[in-house]
Design an enzyme around this catalytic site. Structure first.
Site, PDB file in Angstrom:
ATOM      1  N   ASP A 121       0.844  -1.192   0.000  1.00 36.49           N
ATOM      2  CA  ASP A 121       0.000   0.000   0.000  1.00 36.49           C
ATOM      3  C   ASP A 121       0.880   1.242   0.000  1.00 36.49           C
ATOM      4  OD1 ASP A 121      -2.890   0.979   0.391  1.00 36.49           O
ATOM      5  OD2 ASP A 121      -1.773   2.128   1.882  1.00 36.49           O
ATOM      6  N   ILE A 122       0.588   2.180  -0.886  1.00 38.89           N
ATOM      7  CA  ILE A 122       1.293   3.471  -0.898  1.00 38.89           C
ATOM      8  C   ILE A 122       0.728   4.319   0.237  1.00 38.89           C
ATOM      9  CG2 ILE A 122       1.831   5.542  -2.228  1.00 38.89           C
ATOM     10  CD1 ILE A 122       1.473   3.869  -4.752  1.00 38.89           C
ATOM     11  N   GLU A 164      -4.636   2.258  -4.753  1.00 38.97           N
ATOM     12  CA  GLU A 164      -3.189   2.341  -4.540  1.00 38.97           C
ATOM     13  C   GLU A 164      -2.649   1.072  -3.888  1.00 38.97           C
ATOM     14  OE1 GLU A 164      -4.994   4.166  -0.801  1.00 38.97           O
ATOM     15  OE2 GLU A 164      -5.464   4.013  -2.931  1.00 38.97           O
TER      16      GLU A 164
END
Length: 229
Positions: A121-122, A164
């Site tokens: 996950d960003i 994302e």
């Protein structure tokens, strides 16, 4: 015939028909030529009967058909690629990830080989979009996808799971290998430099969850990796 088919030995045609190119009607004109012997008799001299059949149209039709088939094959390959590829990141999409997960889980159960899934996950990606705009956010996802593709091995699957959130399926990988891969992902994504609004340069960090196959189906393995994330 001697002028149109110069250099053609009629005797060779007795063994079987052949295709020749007409000399005086253009480079694209072809004929199928054949010959049969006329035996001499007391009343008639012997000789040959030569038959010519225009095959130019057939050749063009075959060529057009082959080109159409080649174009159809290329289009099918591209459609297949598009059906399983995320357009923005160039990674596999969720559909392909789930299909490969089922395949690799079944293979791992048969062979006893380890299997790991990373969910990536960003961090604070919404702030990137809010501060720099969705166009910059898309560029961040695009470069992140390229980075994941550079890290994966040929048998692995790097995918965009949604938004994302990305994933990396690691075949034949145990706990230590999966954690090492997760650290490489974290370091590489954190080292990427992005250009924001007004030319400002910035970096993003990422979080990675690791899950190893146990008595799982694809959905359960994803849930465990997501919980670890």
């Amino acid at each position: 015939p001697a002028q149109l088919l110069g250099g053609l030995d009629v005797r060779l045609l007795l063994a079987g028909p052949g295709e020749v190119q007409l000399r005086e009607t253009g480079a694209g004109s072809h004929v199928q030529a054949g010959a049969a012997r006329i035996e001499a008799t007391d009343q008639h001299a012997g000789g040959f009967v030569v038959t010519l059949r225009d095959t130019t149209g057939e050749r063009e039709a075959r060529r057009a058909l082959m080109e159409a088939q080649r174009g159809l094959q290329e289009a099918n390959v591209e459609l297949e690629r598009m059906a399983h590829t995320d357009v923005l990141t160039g990674l596999a999409n969720r559909r392909l990830l789930l299909a490969r997960l089922d395949e690799e889980i079944a293979r791992a159960r048969r062979s006893g080989a380890p299997l790991a899934l990373l969910m990536i996950d960003i961090d604070h990606f919404k702030q990137v979009n809010d501060r720099h705009g969705h166009r910059v956010g898309d560029a961040v996802l695009e470069s992140t996808g390229a980075a994941l593709r550079s890290l994966k091995r040929p048998a692995d699957v790097a995918a965009r799971y949604g938004g994302e959130e990305l994933s990396l399926l690691l075949v034949d990988t145990d706990a230590s290998g999966a954690c090492a891969a997760a650290e490489r992902v974290r370091q590489l994504l954190g080292s990427l430099e992005h250009e924001g609004a007004g030319g400002a340069r910035f970096h993003v960090t990422s979080s990675v969850g690791v899950a190893l196959i146990a008595d799982d189906d694809a959905a359960t393995l994803i849930e465990r990796a997501d919980a670890a994330l």
